[in-house]
Design an enzyme around this catalytic site. Structure first.
Site, PDB file in Angstrom:
ATOM      1  N   LYS A 103     -13.860 -18.555 -31.563  1.00  0.00           N
ATOM      2  CA  LYS A 103     -14.571 -19.552 -32.375  1.00  0.00           C
ATOM      3  C   LYS A 103     -13.697 -20.790 -32.491  1.00  0.00           C
ATOM      4  CE  LYS A 103     -18.229 -17.384 -34.331  1.00  0.00           C
ATOM      5  NZ  LYS A 103     -18.030 -16.504 -35.464  1.00  0.00           N
ATOM      6  N   HIS A 108     -11.749 -25.022 -36.824  1.00  0.00           N
ATOM      7  CA  HIS A 108     -12.356 -26.154 -37.523  1.00  0.00           C
ATOM      8  C   HIS A 108     -11.442 -26.683 -38.628  1.00  0.00           C
ATOM      9  CE1 HIS A 108     -13.493 -23.387 -40.678  1.00  0.00           C
ATOM     10  NE2 HIS A 108     -14.082 -22.614 -39.778  1.00  0.00           N
ATOM     11  N   HIS A 139      -9.760 -24.378 -41.130  1.00  0.00           N
ATOM     12  CA  HIS A 139      -8.549 -23.686 -40.681  1.00  0.00           C
ATOM     13  C   HIS A 139      -7.368 -24.639 -40.667  1.00  0.00           C
ATOM     14  CE1 HIS A 139     -11.620 -20.947 -38.688  1.00  0.00           C
ATOM     15  NE2 HIS A 139     -11.026 -20.225 -39.601  1.00  0.00           N
TER      16      HIS A 139
HETATM   17  N1  ARG Z   1     -10.561 -15.470 -40.360  1.00  0.00           N
HETATM   18  C1  ARG Z   1     -11.138 -15.760 -41.632  1.00  0.00           C
HETATM   19  C2  ARG Z   1     -12.061 -16.978 -41.517  1.00  0.00           C
HETATM   20  O1  ARG Z   1     -11.882 -17.795 -40.663  1.00  0.00           O
HETATM   21  C3  ARG Z   1     -10.121 -16.050 -42.666  1.00  0.00           C
HETATM   22  C4  ARG Z   1      -9.190 -14.898 -42.963  1.00  0.00           C
HETATM   23  C5  ARG Z   1      -8.595 -15.003 -44.311  1.00  0.00           C
HETATM   24  N2  ARG Z   1      -7.648 -14.021 -44.601  1.00  0.00           N
HETATM   25  C6  ARG Z   1      -7.894 -12.779 -45.016  1.00  0.00           C
HETATM   26  N3  ARG Z   1      -6.904 -11.984 -45.223  1.00  0.00           N
HETATM   27  N4  ARG Z   1      -9.117 -12.392 -45.261  1.00  0.00           N
HETATM   28  O2  ARG Z   1     -12.958 -17.119 -42.315  1.00  0.00           O
END
Ligand code: ARG
Length: 577
Positions: A127, A130, A133
């Protein structure tokens, strides 16, 4: 960290009141205006301890305070006890503290022997990266640097979104319509387009969804073909992300991901079951959290597949077992507030007292004023586009204003990304940020370019002085030269600038305490404004050599503080602009 004056004041107060010296140091403030002295001690707490009235305590302490060469006087003003330091002693000590400590000015050891885990960035495989992030990345990166400066042992973790049913869909799409060459060329964009294609095809042909489920199941069962494809998607995506990290100069101690915890789901579920009451609801395994005014936590789906939350529980337990951290920070957008409330509540309910050391460092969203920038109509704003645009616009400004600048490509790169990073820190993290190019690139506004210009100006003054005098104000043997005679810098502009420089260490501690790098950005703007005002009003390079030396030291100290602050935000300074 604190100047010796503060320590001496705390010594005196401790002797007179019996209070703890370290606690007293934290109470000593900088009064709002210079007329009220250099430091101020509010007597409210002490008054309580001594069972007296605060005004009276201030008056009594003022009478007992011994004046000396360094301390001109102590004066009671209502409930406050204000201290006045001999200006030349103050100036000498402050400036040499900054110039001696260099990049460590502001640092301390309050975090000594403490371990803090910071999870940040955490993009999703296949993905696009964005701007959400991006925010997570730079807020986490800055919090890491701030805590390191305060002596903490910091572990930075990138937790990739690399597991879940979407990988079944991707495998199906890739097997049906994919082409290896295209995948290699631009993996993330290509995988994302396959994902979109999958959804539109599945609308016409719902059996694709079953196929996808099957393929994800194969992943979970470690089927060779499924895992090989998944692994390829993961590696290619990570390679792309690493380019962004290199560009932003961001590093992690650990790159893990959700996939790592899939294996630990069974033991995690039995552990949870041994600690808290679970329920089956419509075939799914849940925990009722009604008592805590939260919707139920979903642990396993009807088909037995693990969920985001379950993987997070497994990961958190694993992190605690490995590091026994004093604190863990999750730098993740505010759209996941409920997720983290549930996660931390479950950890607490399982009987882990350290649940209170788990923090969700939430942040708001980034919007673009010029919505045309966004790729998919206002939804995903891609970092690459924003960064590239910023660098391009800065390059244009440099071309117009200073076309002969050395290394302009690299400068544009640093200032362009610095502008974006700074804009992100220009308000508290929980606020939504709107990127308006005219605002965030304006070298005269409250912006990254403004601070960077100020830094470059300070460097240029020192370079000029270097050409004129034998002293090398930029090199490390600077200090020897600077210990010579000093002239008092007594103007309001100079005094206020020094006060702002003195407050820098405090800003750092506060930024760590509230998990708010934005405090540093605010201080950098204050210092820059005060410096520019000073520079506007007073000649630095001039005939009076002692005065020139003193002013150069102030310039050098300011430059150091700007550099330290910028670096803590993850922004690199440029010497010329
Ligand atoms: N990968 C997830 C996203 O982009 C965020 C992860 C956040 N961290 C966690 N430990 N849940 O939405």
């Amino acid at each position: 960290m604190a100047l010796s004056f503060i320590k001496k004041i705390a010594d005196f107060l401790s002797k007179k009141t019996g209070q703890n010296k370290e606690d007293l140091i934290l109470l000593i403030e900088h009064p709002p205006s210079l007329e009220l002295g250099n430091y101020s001690f509010p007597c409210f707490g002490t008054a309580k301890v001594l069972k007296k009235n605060p005004d009276e305590v201030a008056r009594e302490l003022a009478l007992q305070f011994p004046v000396s060469k360094y301390f001109k006087k102590a004066e009671a003003k209502g409930p406050y006890l204000n201290f006045f330091i001999d200006p030349l002693s103050y100036q000498t000590e402050l400036i040499s503290e900054i110039l001696n400590q260099k990049e460590n000015y502001g640092a301390s050891n309050i975090g000594q022997n403490k371990t803090i885990l910071i999870e940040y960035s955490s993009p999703n495989i296949a993905k696009p990266f964005h701007v959400g992030h991006f925010r997570a990345t730079i807020i986490g990166n800055s919090l890491k640097k701030i805590h390191e400066a305060l002596g903490y042992k910091v572990i930075g973790i990138n937790y990739l979104g690399d597991w879940g049913t979407q990988f079944g869909k991707l495998i199906v799409a890739y097997k049906k319509w994919g082409a290896k060459a295209q995948l290699k060329k631009d993996p993330i964009k290509y995988l994302n387009s396959l994902y979109i294609q999958f959804h539109s095809e599945a609308e016409k042909n719902p059996s694709l969804e079953d196929e996808a489920r099957l393929w994800f199941k194969k992943c979970e069962e470690k089927n060779k073909e499924a895992l090989a494809l998944w692994k390829e998607f993961r590696e290619l995506s990570l390679k792309e992300f690493k380019k962004i990290y290199a560009e932003l100069d961001v590093h992690f101690d650990e790159i893990s991901g959700e996939s790592l915890y899939d294996e630990k789901i069974a033991p995690t579920i039995s552990y949870i079951k041994s600690k808290i009451q679970t329920q089956i609801s419509e075939g799914a395994l849940i925990i009722n959290l009604e008592k805590y005014k939260m919707p139920p936590a979903l642990l396993l789906r009807k088909d037995g597949a693990s969920l985001y939350l379950t993987r997070d529980i497994a990961a958190l337990l694993d992190r605690y077992n490995r590091y026994h951290f004093d604190k863990i920070l999750y730098v993740v957008g505010d759209t996941q507030n409920l997720h983290f409330q549930q996660l931390f509540k479950l950890i607490e309910l399982m009987g882990n007292p350290w649940a209170k050391e788990c923090h969700h460092i939430a942040f708001g969203q980034i919007r673009l004023k010029d919505q045309k920038m966004s790729t998919r109509k206002g939804t995903a704003i891609l970092l690459e586009e924003v960064l590239d645009k910023s660098i391009e616009l800065i390059a244009k400004i440099i071309e117009e204003k200073n076309a002969s600048l050395k290394g302009k490509q690299e400068v544009a790169q640093k200032v362009g990304s610095g502008a974006i990073i700074f804009a992100d820190f220009s308000s508290r993290r929980i606020k939504n940020v709107t990127f308006d190019w005219d605002v965030i690139l304006n070298p005269d506004g409250d912006t990254g370019p403004y601070v960077l210009y100020t830094y470059a100006r300070a460097s240029s003054i020192l370079r000029k002085a270097q050409g004129k005098a034998p002293t090398s104000f930029l090199s490390s043997d600077l200090i020897g030269e600077l210990t010579g005679e000093s002239t008092l810098l007594e103007s309001q502009e100079e005094q206020e600038l020094m006060k702002a420089l003195e407050c820098f260490p405090k800003t750092l501690t506060a930024a760590a305490h509230d998990f708010e790098p934005s405090y540093i950005a605010t201080t950098l703007l204050d210092v820059s404004k005060l410096f520019n005002r000073f520079y506007h009003e007073h000649r630095v390079i001039q005939e009076d050599e002692a005065l020139q030396a003193s002013r150069l030291k102030l310039v050098s100290a300011t430059r150091q503080v700007l550099k330290n602050g910028l670096n803590l935000l993850g922004i690199q300074e440029v010497e010329e602009l």
